[in-house]
Every structure is written in structure tokens, then in C-alpha cells.
Design a protein around this motif. Sequence first.
Motif, short mmCIF file in Angstrom:
data_model
loop_
_atom_site.label_atom_id
_atom_site.label_comp_id
_atom_site.label_asym_id
_atom_site.label_seq_id
_atom_site.Cartn_x
_atom_site.Cartn_y
_atom_site.Cartn_z
N GLU A 106 0.82 -1.20 0.00
CA GLU A 106 0.00 0.00 0.00
C GLU A 106 0.86 1.26 0.00
O GLU A 106 0.49 2.27 -0.58
CB GLU A 106 -0.97 0.01 1.18
CG GLU A 106 -2.07 -1.01 1.04
CD GLU A 106 -2.76 -0.95 -0.32
OE1 GLU A 106 -3.20 0.14 -0.72
OE2 GLU A 106 -2.86 -2.00 -0.99
N ARG A 109 2.28 1.63 -3.63
CA ARG A 109 1.24 1.64 -4.68
C ARG A 109 1.19 2.97 -5.44
O ARG A 109 1.20 2.97 -6.68
CB ARG A 109 -0.12 1.30 -4.09
CG ARG A 109 -1.26 1.30 -5.09
CD ARG A 109 -2.58 0.96 -4.44
NE ARG A 109 -2.55 -0.32 -3.76
CZ ARG A 109 -2.64 -1.51 -4.37
NH1 ARG A 109 -2.79 -1.57 -5.67
NH2 ARG A 109 -2.59 -2.63 -3.67
N PRO A 110 1.15 4.12 -4.76
CA PRO A 110 1.06 5.39 -5.51
C PRO A 110 2.21 5.60 -6.50
O PRO A 110 2.00 6.13 -7.59
CB PRO A 110 1.07 6.46 -4.41
CG PRO A 110 0.58 5.76 -3.20
CD PRO A 110 1.08 4.36 -3.32
N GLN A 113 1.32 3.37 -9.60
CA GLN A 113 0.06 3.60 -10.32
C GLN A 113 0.28 4.45 -11.57
O GLN A 113 -0.46 4.30 -12.54
CB GLN A 113 -0.96 4.25 -9.40
CG GLN A 113 -1.58 3.24 -8.45
CD GLN A 113 -2.52 3.87 -7.46
OE1 GLN A 113 -2.27 4.95 -6.93
NE2 GLN A 113 -3.62 3.18 -7.18
N SER A 114 1.28 5.30 -11.57
CA SER A 114 1.53 6.10 -12.76
C SER A 114 2.25 5.29 -13.84
O SER A 114 2.18 5.61 -15.02
CB SER A 114 2.37 7.33 -12.40
OG SER A 114 3.61 6.93 -11.86
N TYR A 116 1.92 1.68 -14.12
CA TYR A 116 1.03 0.60 -14.55
C TYR A 116 -0.42 1.07 -14.45
O TYR A 116 -0.97 1.14 -13.36
CB TYR A 116 1.23 -0.64 -13.68
CG TYR A 116 2.64 -1.17 -13.73
CD1 TYR A 116 3.11 -1.85 -14.84
CD2 TYR A 116 3.51 -0.97 -12.66
CE1 TYR A 116 4.40 -2.34 -14.89
CE2 TYR A 116 4.81 -1.45 -12.70
CZ TYR A 116 5.25 -2.13 -13.81
OH TYR A 116 6.52 -2.60 -13.86
N THR A 117 -1.02 1.37 -15.56
CA THR A 117 -2.40 1.83 -15.55
C THR A 117 -3.37 0.66 -15.51
O THR A 117 -4.52 0.82 -15.12
CB THR A 117 -2.70 2.70 -16.79
OG1 THR A 117 -2.34 1.97 -17.97
CG2 THR A 117 -1.90 4.00 -16.72
N ASP A 119 -4.83 -2.38 -13.75
CA ASP A 119 -4.91 -2.80 -12.34
C ASP A 119 -4.29 -4.18 -12.10
O ASP A 119 -3.62 -4.39 -11.09
CB ASP A 119 -6.35 -2.80 -11.85
CG ASP A 119 -6.89 -1.40 -11.65
OD1 ASP A 119 -6.09 -0.45 -11.57
OD2 ASP A 119 -8.14 -1.26 -11.58
N LEU A 122 -0.53 -3.93 -12.17
CA LEU A 122 -0.11 -3.24 -10.95
C LEU A 122 -0.12 -4.20 -9.76
O LEU A 122 0.86 -4.27 -9.01
CB LEU A 122 -1.03 -2.04 -10.66
CG LEU A 122 -0.80 -1.33 -9.34
CD1 LEU A 122 0.59 -0.68 -9.28
CD2 LEU A 122 -1.89 -0.27 -9.11
N GLU A 123 -1.20 -4.94 -9.60
CA GLU A 123 -1.30 -5.87 -8.46
C GLU A 123 -0.24 -6.97 -8.53
O GLU A 123 0.38 -7.30 -7.51
CB GLU A 123 -2.70 -6.48 -8.39
CG GLU A 123 -3.77 -5.49 -8.03
CD GLU A 123 -3.47 -4.69 -6.76
OE1 GLU A 123 -3.02 -5.25 -5.75
OE2 GLU A 123 -3.68 -3.46 -6.79
#
Length: 172
Positions: A106, A109-110, A113-114, A116-117, A119, A122-123
Motif C-alpha cells: 500500500e 502503490r502510488p 500507479q503512474s 502501470y495503468t 490494475d 499493478l497488483e
Amino acid sequence: MDAFWQLYSEKRIEKITIKDITIKAGYNRSTFYKYFTDVYDVLEQIESSILPDLEKHKDILMDTNKHLSLIHITEVYNRNKKYFVVLLGKNGDPAFHEKIKNVYKELIRPSFQSIYTDDLTLEYTLEYMMSAFIGVLTYCFTQEEDPDIQKLIQILWNLMHNEHSKIVNLMF
């Protein structure tokens, strides 16, 4: 808590009784139940106390480039060394691995996020990174009684940055 920790450092939680804790601490059972519901509650409270509070510590956990601060990780380890050695060691709490992994996922994550758009990507990326990180920490604590955390952080840094392309090229 100290009495519990001394016992937990020596044996698995399933083998620890409230009687063991209260005898070691020099208190009676009613005092134990004033603060805890059972031995698992003591462990949960200790684990919660050493995991960073994301809202309080978000700024200090990230460096100026918005990356996870390896300096902060070293400080967290040094402050909580006696707990990490046991919790991430061979007799530690498997649930703690997930807790610490999720906290740091967590946290970073920020930053991702830029990049890997998608989801799902990203996960998977966060899971891979934090699983590897916790895996290396766990391996270290099962191999050495008193690991050199500075050296470990340097190895992790090299794996994440300088050595990454070499490893990927060897694998694929």
C-alpha cells in the motif's frame, strides 16, 4: 508483553499458555485478561506496534523521489530487531509475512500507479516486489542469527536497480 515475547522467542505460540506468561511476568491471570483476550491477542498487539502506520508515516517512509526509503527500513529494523528476527524467522508467525507485505504494498502503490495503468499488472507487480522483498528478509533471518541489515539493504538495492536487467536477461 515482555514475558510473552521471551516465551515466544523460545517456542511456538501453540505451546505458550496464559499460565506460562503470568508466571514469567509475576502477575495473576486477571491482570492478563485486563489487557489481552488470549496469547494470540498479545502477538497481534506486538505485530501491530512494529508495523508502520501508513497515514502517520507516509512522508518519512518515502524518499524525495517517492521511492520506499531504504534508510527508513534500516531504522525500522534496528528499532524492532528482536521482533523481526523471530517473526520473520523459521518459527515466526506466517500471518506476519502477509501483514508486512500488505503494508508496504500500500505504501509503494502510488509510485507504481503512474507506471502501470492496468490494475492487474499493478497488483502482480506489487505482489512480486513485496513477496521477493519479504522472502529475502525471511531467508536472511533463517540463515543468520544477527544479520547485517545494512548489507542486506545494499543487496536488495542492487537487485532492484543495478542487477535487475542482468537477472531478467539470464531468465529469459
